[in-house]
Motif scaffolding. Structure first.
Motif, PDB file in Angstrom:
ATOM      1  N   UNK A   1       0.759  -1.282   0.160  1.00 30.68           N
ATOM      2  CA  UNK A   1      -0.115   0.076  -0.190  1.00 30.68           C
ATOM      3  C   UNK A   1       1.019   1.216   0.069  1.00 30.68           C
ATOM      4  N   UNK A   2       0.713   2.066  -1.111  1.00 30.96           N
ATOM      5  CA  UNK A   2       1.315   3.352  -0.868  1.00 30.96           C
ATOM      6  C   UNK A   2       0.711   4.719  -0.097  1.00 30.96           C
ATOM      7  N   UNK A   3       1.200   4.911   0.885  1.00 33.09           N
ATOM      8  CA  UNK A   3       0.595   6.011   1.496  1.00 33.09           C
ATOM      9  C   UNK A   3       1.847   7.207   1.812  1.00 33.09           C
ATOM     10  N   UNK A   4       2.543   7.372   0.687  1.00 31.22           N
ATOM     11  CA  UNK A   4       3.873   8.308   0.674  1.00 31.22           C
ATOM     12  C   UNK A   4       3.603   9.619   0.179  1.00 31.22           C
TER      13      UNK A   4
ATOM     14  N   UNK B   1      14.818  -4.169   4.563  1.00 35.64           N
ATOM     15  CA  UNK B   1      15.537  -5.608   4.609  1.00 35.64           C
ATOM     16  C   UNK B   1      14.644  -6.378   5.719  1.00 35.64           C
ATOM     17  N   UNK B   2      14.858  -7.656   5.375  1.00 36.54           N
ATOM     18  CA  UNK B   2      14.248  -8.393   6.249  1.00 36.54           C
ATOM     19  C   UNK B   2      12.809  -8.818   6.678  1.00 36.54           C
ATOM     20  N   UNK B   3      11.933  -8.268   5.552  1.00 37.63           N
ATOM     21  CA  UNK B   3      10.803  -8.272   5.915  1.00 37.63           C
ATOM     22  C   UNK B   3      10.001  -9.683   5.917  1.00 37.63           C
ATOM     23  N   UNK B   4       9.664 -10.379   6.800  1.00 39.56           N
ATOM     24  CA  UNK B   4       9.176 -11.535   7.443  1.00 39.56           C
ATOM     25  C   UNK B   4       7.917 -11.710   6.551  1.00 39.56           C
TER      26      UNK B   4
ATOM     27  N   UNK C   1       1.924  -4.576   3.604  1.00 35.55           N
ATOM     28  CA  UNK C   1       3.123  -3.649   3.819  1.00 35.55           C
ATOM     29  C   UNK C   1       2.852  -2.288   3.576  1.00 35.55           C
ATOM     30  N   UNK C   2       2.635  -1.284   4.329  1.00 38.86           N
ATOM     31  CA  UNK C   2       1.999  -0.229   4.115  1.00 38.86           C
ATOM     32  C   UNK C   2       3.320   0.896   3.993  1.00 38.86           C
ATOM     33  N   UNK C   3       3.656   2.018   3.000  1.00 38.61           N
ATOM     34  CA  UNK C   3       4.767   2.629   2.988  1.00 38.61           C
ATOM     35  C   UNK C   3       4.245   4.035   3.296  1.00 38.61           C
ATOM     36  N   UNK C   4       5.261   4.822   4.090  1.00 37.98           N
ATOM     37  CA  UNK C   4       4.863   6.236   4.270  1.00 37.98           C
ATOM     38  C   UNK C   4       6.134   7.130   4.288  1.00 37.98           C
ATOM     39  N   UNK C   5       5.921   8.262   3.916  1.00 38.10           N
ATOM     40  CA  UNK C   5       7.036   9.108   3.679  1.00 38.10           C
ATOM     41  C   UNK C   5       6.974  10.285   4.605  1.00 38.10           C
ATOM     42  N   UNK C   6       8.202  10.362   5.366  1.00 39.85           N
ATOM     43  CA  UNK C   6       8.259  11.312   6.447  1.00 39.85           C
ATOM     44  C   UNK C   6       9.180  12.504   5.771  1.00 39.85           C
TER      45      UNK C   6
ATOM     46  N   UNK D   1      12.605  10.384   4.819  1.00 41.40           N
ATOM     47  CA  UNK D   1      12.877   9.002   4.806  1.00 41.40           C
ATOM     48  C   UNK D   1      11.331   8.273   4.790  1.00 41.40           C
ATOM     49  N   UNK D   2      11.558   7.142   4.040  1.00 36.47           N
ATOM     50  CA  UNK D   2      10.415   6.233   3.866  1.00 36.47           C
ATOM     51  C   UNK D   2      10.338   5.150   4.880  1.00 36.47           C
ATOM     52  N   UNK D   3       9.254   4.972   5.616  1.00 38.48           N
ATOM     53  CA  UNK D   3       9.231   3.910   6.736  1.00 38.48           C
ATOM     54  C   UNK D   3       8.040   3.048   6.277  1.00 38.48           C
ATOM     55  N   UNK D   4       7.960   1.921   6.814  1.00 42.19           N
ATOM     56  CA  UNK D   4       6.789   0.743   6.625  1.00 42.19           C
ATOM     57  C   UNK D   4       6.398   0.458   7.779  1.00 42.19           C
ATOM     58  N   UNK D   5       4.983   0.070   7.786  1.00 37.41           N
ATOM     59  CA  UNK D   5       4.430  -0.888   8.785  1.00 37.41           C
ATOM     60  C   UNK D   5       3.887  -2.155   8.195  1.00 37.41           C
ATOM     61  N   UNK D   6       3.630  -3.131   8.917  1.00 37.57           N
ATOM     62  CA  UNK D   6       3.273  -4.231   8.509  1.00 37.57           C
ATOM     63  C   UNK D   6       1.901  -4.974   9.438  1.00 37.57           C
ATOM     64  N   UNK D   7       1.029  -5.559   8.690  1.00 39.29           N
ATOM     65  CA  UNK D   7      -0.102  -6.211   9.263  1.00 39.29           C
ATOM     66  C   UNK D   7       0.033  -7.793   9.066  1.00 39.29           C
TER      67      UNK D   7
END
Length: 121
Positions: free
Chosen positions: A31-34, A95-98, A105-110, A115-121
């Motif tokens: 999911x792109x939330x950047x 790196x190393x996403x299980x 996987x949702x991507x956010x841009x700060x 920087x770009x960060x991600x959250x997972x469900x």
């Protein structure tokens, strides 16, 4: 009529079971939330040094949109690296996403940190 309904139900049950079996446990929704367009997405096992092919192909992933990344089912890998390339050619790597435990996987841009960060469900 009853026999026809039973046959239809049996056929539907087989189709659903086949779809579940065909789905790989590493499949996930990106999911792109950047706030920006992503032009390329690469997903490869963490143990591999090459990125391989862009999973979007000729498509792009616009902000507030999502794409399902599917695997062929033959891999037993769980740890994957993800790389995205924005439309301005900036990149972000994770790196190393299980992917055996993750379905989204949702991507956010700060903007302030750049920087770009991600959250997972």
């Amino acid at each position: 009529m009853r026999a026809l309904l039973i046959a239809a139900f049996a056929a539907l049950s087989l189709m659903v079971a086949g779809d579940v079996h065909a789905q790989s446990r590493q499949d996930f929704v990106l999911i792109n939330r950047t706030g920006y367009t992503i032009e390329e997405v690469y997903v490869s096992p963490s143990r591999v040094t090459a990125w391989g092919n862009d999973v979007l192909g000729a498509d792009t992933l616009e902000n507030a949109r999502q794409v399902t990344v599917r695997f062929n089912g033959s891999t037993t890998e769980c740890s994957f690296d993800i790389k995205v390339v924005y439309d301005d050619k900036e990149t972000a790597e994770f790196r190393g996403v299980d992917l055996c435990r993750v379905s989204k996987v949702t991507l956010f841009y700060n903007r302030s940190a750049g920087t770009t960060r991600f959250t997972v469900e």
